[in-house]
Design an enzyme around this catalytic site. Structure first.
Site, short mmCIF file in Angstrom:
data_model
loop_
_atom_site.label_atom_id
_atom_site.label_comp_id
_atom_site.label_asym_id
_atom_site.label_seq_id
_atom_site.Cartn_x
_atom_site.Cartn_y
_atom_site.Cartn_z
N ASP A 165 15.41 -18.39 7.74
CA ASP A 165 16.59 -17.63 7.34
C ASP A 165 16.65 -17.55 5.81
OD1 ASP A 165 19.54 -16.74 7.36
OD2 ASP A 165 19.11 -17.04 9.48
N HIS A 176 23.72 -16.94 4.62
CA HIS A 176 23.48 -16.77 6.05
C HIS A 176 22.84 -17.99 6.68
CE1 HIS A 176 21.64 -14.69 9.64
NE2 HIS A 176 22.79 -14.06 9.60
N SER A 209 23.52 -13.43 15.28
CA SER A 209 23.05 -14.48 14.38
C SER A 209 23.71 -15.81 14.70
CB SER A 209 23.36 -14.12 12.92
OG SER A 209 22.35 -13.34 12.36
#
Length: 796
Positions: free
Chosen positions: A153, A218, A390
């Protein structure tokens, strides 16, 4: 070849991934193991040398043919390929090389973010309906101990108090050598989130096209869902967490960064990898999807998002298209499928995706504070709510870690089947197998299944015709031609995991039927003693006239006699024989186009009726000023709708899709426009003029001798004048119907119609009218249903 490029300058340099014919190391290991040959360190070196030799040979041949190549990055473990920069004009030359299998662009990749939301400071994990199941597992000491999980990520804030104890290391795969893109370079072992301090002078704070901030968060949010503790409680809070930074500024990276991360995960012998990201491809043969297949063959549980381009069919995105990996969709707190969650099937094999669902809506998790670049960072409020697949994927990664701890000898296939078999199937009237796969995960059941049922199938996992066994929790019949009567059989293997045996029955629930097609099970009942094989048969009669979306879908349910144990497997078969449609709007109309919203309208209901022959992304109903063509508001908007016919009610008080607030539809002349997208094709339709008029006409009149004269004042007269200015006026008497009723001696006569002038004036002769004795009433009714009455007096 599977790649397409837009033509531009022949000298333009482009980033590509070149795939070669020799098997990568993972497949060579598999071939040796199937032959009963140990894959020793010496065998590994030999396999690596063979792949490297082929790559060097191809690169030398490229140079010999005057193909300029630079920035070569090899992949030898999960792919035999290399990324490189070449000139556009050389694509054909590279494709013609004997040992090149195919080329694809090394495209940009982004985290699969849907929406974010402000959140309170308290942790509302307990709202998660699955939290009690996790608590029960933690109470049993199952918290993910000893399981290595890599998150590919945007990096991680390894100093976050919720993550610092589980973080065990990581790597950075993002190139920061360009000073125009980054203010400083990065070390290979630094997987920290992209910091605001790394933004060079001149680089925008937000990406001009995506709106993403330069700094990233994220990966930290994903890591908290997976393994956080303290402010949040992750699903598996005692795993060994590794962060592979494959996204840099603006939460963006490249396909080649992902491939490096997957290769590193195999090399470091990770148990599980999580990819909360998506690419613009629905193909099972994308490089990252193939790499995940090969990672699974190496013993890694590969988990990825389905994508956030739902709810239309076929919107699942790579690497969620991986045949052997686990593709995850997003469920809401009230057990619905989030509208943004991508749907299957994947292409070209009509595979059921997503595999499972997990909570991914408004998920509370960790946020970074970039302490390396500023002192005194406070983590008290370092949390946020986010929505998307996600957020759902790390939930599944966490549950997979709990399963792996409880069953250390289980393969990735066992874990995938346990997740699928024990999932809770959501409302099948709303959500079919391509919306929800096997259903929403049930963590406790997935860790402690009584039985498991494996669909024994062989699949092509790399686009080169090679088949591998893929025991899984879904039954995929794929595309089936009905040129003749068909009968197809597949095998289910039911295993008694707890060793309790019992009497079991198998039933088939059909969600979508087609003709006489049916799925049957033999035997339909059995006594489980260790293992039981079942035959699943699909039968259908010849039908040469099948069309797009002719298919059979449903669930196979296996339950013991007292219903204390039940598992299910979704199934699907496509009978369209490759039929496609040219995307079109087949019907777009309103029940009426003159609206007053009064009870006199039929049933009090006005609606727009829409029929489309395919799935449509980003559909909206826009309210537009018909005269000026300026947009007024949006009556409806969603991420997507499926093919078929539906009605959208038109209300005087409606919820604006722009503001989210209740809005009054004012009187005026409008058009109602539909817009939507089918891939790159725009679909548009318009209805207009639509007249909204909630006021009654105003009528004045008088009678002199035998002559009646009067004036009607009404919005329709104003509407007509406005339309005449753009050359679209109407005959007023089409919108305003006038009549009079003469009452003599207390007896009302029949209504007599008369015509209005375009300005609303009128006159007619009534010689029989007797003043003082007769009564004259004039009634004007507009097309929207509003009516006014005027009693006429003779002028003195």
């Amino acid at each position: 070849m599977r790649n397409l490029y837009n033509r531009s300058s022949e000298e333009e340099e482009i980033a590509v991934i070149v795939h070669l014919s020799e098997d990568p190391i993972v497949l060579q290991r598999r071939a040796a193991e199937l032959d009963g040959i140990p894959f020793t360190d010496e065998a590994y070196k030999k396999a690596d040398a063979a792949v490297n030799l082929q790559q060097q040979r191809v690169i030398h041949e490229m140079a010999a043919r005057n193909i300029r190549v630079s920035e070569v990055q090899p992949f030898r473990t999960v792919l035999n390929a290399f990324s490189a920069i070449i000139r556009r004009k050389d694509i054909g030359k590279v494709r013609s090389l004997k040992e090149v299998v195919w080329i694809e662009p090394d495209v940009q990749v982004r985290g699969a973010v849907a929406t974010s939301a402000a959140c309170p400071s308290d942790n509302e994990t307990e709202i998660d309906r699955l939290f009690p199941e996790l608590q029960a597992l933690w109470a049993d000491g199952i918290e993910g101990q000893g399981i290595k999980v890599a998150v590919l990520d945007s990096g991680i804030d390894k100093n976050h108090p919720d993550l610092k104890d589980v973080y065990k290391g990581g790597k950075n795969f993002v190139d920061q050598s360009n000073p125009e893109e980054y203010a400083r370079s990065r070390e290979e072992d630094d997987p920290s989130e992209t910091s605001p301090a790394e933004r060079p002078e001149g680089a925008p704070e937000k990406h001009p096209s995506t709106g993403a901030a330069f700094e990233s968060y994220h990966g930290t949010h994903i890591a908290g869902i997976l393994a956080g503790k303290n402010g949040v409680r992750g699903v598996a809070p005692k795993i060994e967490l590794y962060a592979y930074r494959v996204f840099g500024a603006y939460t963006a990276g490249k396909t080649s960064y992902l491939l490096k991360g997957i290769e590193e995960a195999v090399a470091q012998k990770m148990d599980i990898i999580n990819l909360s990201l998506s690419l613009d491809s629905d193909l099972e043969t994308h490089a990252v999807s193939i790499a995940l297949n090969h990672a699974v063959m190496a013993g890694i549980v590969a988990i990825s998002t389905a994508g956030n381009t739902g709810p239309v069919r076929g919107s699942v995105r790579a690497p969620g298209t991986s045949r052997l990996g686990i593709s995850v969709g997003n469920s809401t707190r009230d057990d619905q499928v989030d509208s943004s969650s991508s749907r299957g099937p994947s292409k070209p094999d009509f595979d059921i995706k997503p595999d499972v669902l997990a909570p991914g809506t408004e998920v509370f998790s960790t946020m970074p504070r970039y302490v390396e670049d500023k002192s005194g960072a406070i983590y008290k409020d370092a949390y946020k709510r986010e929505t998307g697949t996600s957020q759902a994927a790390p939930y599944i990664a966490g549950v997979a870690a709990l399963i792996k701890q409880a069953h250390p000898d289980w393969t990735p296939f066992d874990i995938k089947v346990a997740l699928s078999n024990t999932a809770r199937v959501l409302d099948t009237e709303k959500f079919d197998v391509f919306d929800q796969g096997a259903g929403r995960v049930q963590p406790y059941e997935a860790v402690h299944p009584a039985i498991l049922a494996y669909s024994i199938e062989k699949v092509e996992m790399n686009g080169e015709g090679e088949l591998v066994e893929n025991p899984k929790g879904t039954v995929t019949f794929g595309s089936v031609s009905l040129d003749e009567d068909i009968s197809i059989s597949k095998q289910l293997l039911v295993k008694d995991i707890k060793g309790t045996g019992g009497e079991y029955d198998v039933t088939v629930q059909v969600i979508k039927a087609f003709g006489d097609a049916e799925v049957t099970i033999n035997p339909p009942s059995f006594t489980l003693n260790g293992e039981q094989r079942l035959q699943v048969s699909l039968k259908a009669s010849k039908n040469p006239n099948t069309k797009y979306r002719d298919e059979l879908t449903g669930y196979i349910r296996i339950a013991n006699r007292d219903q204390s144990v039940e598992i299910s497997l979704p199934f699907a078969a496509d009978f369209s024989n490759g039929a496609t449609v040219t995307p079109a709007i087949e019907e777009f109309r309103m029940t009426k186009t003159d609206l007053s919203f009064t009870e006199t309208e039929a049933g009090g209901h006005v609606a727009v009726r829409l029929s489309v022959n395919t799935d449509v992304s980003y559909p909206s109903l826009e309210l537009v000023n018909y005269i000026t063509k300026e947009p007024v508001d949006s009556l409806f908007y969603q991420d997507g709708i499926s093919l078929g016919t539906r009605e959208f009610p038109i209300l005087q008080r409606y919820k604006s899709s722009w503001s989210g607030e209740e809005t009054l539809l004012a009187d005026g002349i409008y058009s109602v426009n539909f817009t939507g997208m089918v891939k790159a094709l725009a679909l548009n339709a318009s209805i207009g003029p639509v007249f909204v008029k909630t006021t009654k006409p105003v009528v004045t009149a008088s009678i002199d001798a035998a002559s009646v004269k009067g004036q009607v004042t009404d919005h329709y007269i104003e509407f007509n004048q406005a339309l005449e200015e753009i050359g679209e006026g109407f005959e007023l008497n089409e919108k305003l119907q006038a009549s009079y009723i003469l009452t003599k001696n207390g007896q009302s006569g029949e209504a007599v119609s008369f015509l209005l002038n375009q300005d609303g004036t009128f006159s007619f002769e009534l010689p029989s009218f007797e003043a003082g004795k007769d009564l004259l009433s004039i009634v004007v009714t507009d097309a929207a249903g509003n009516a006014a009455e005027c009693l006429v007096q003779r002028e003195e």
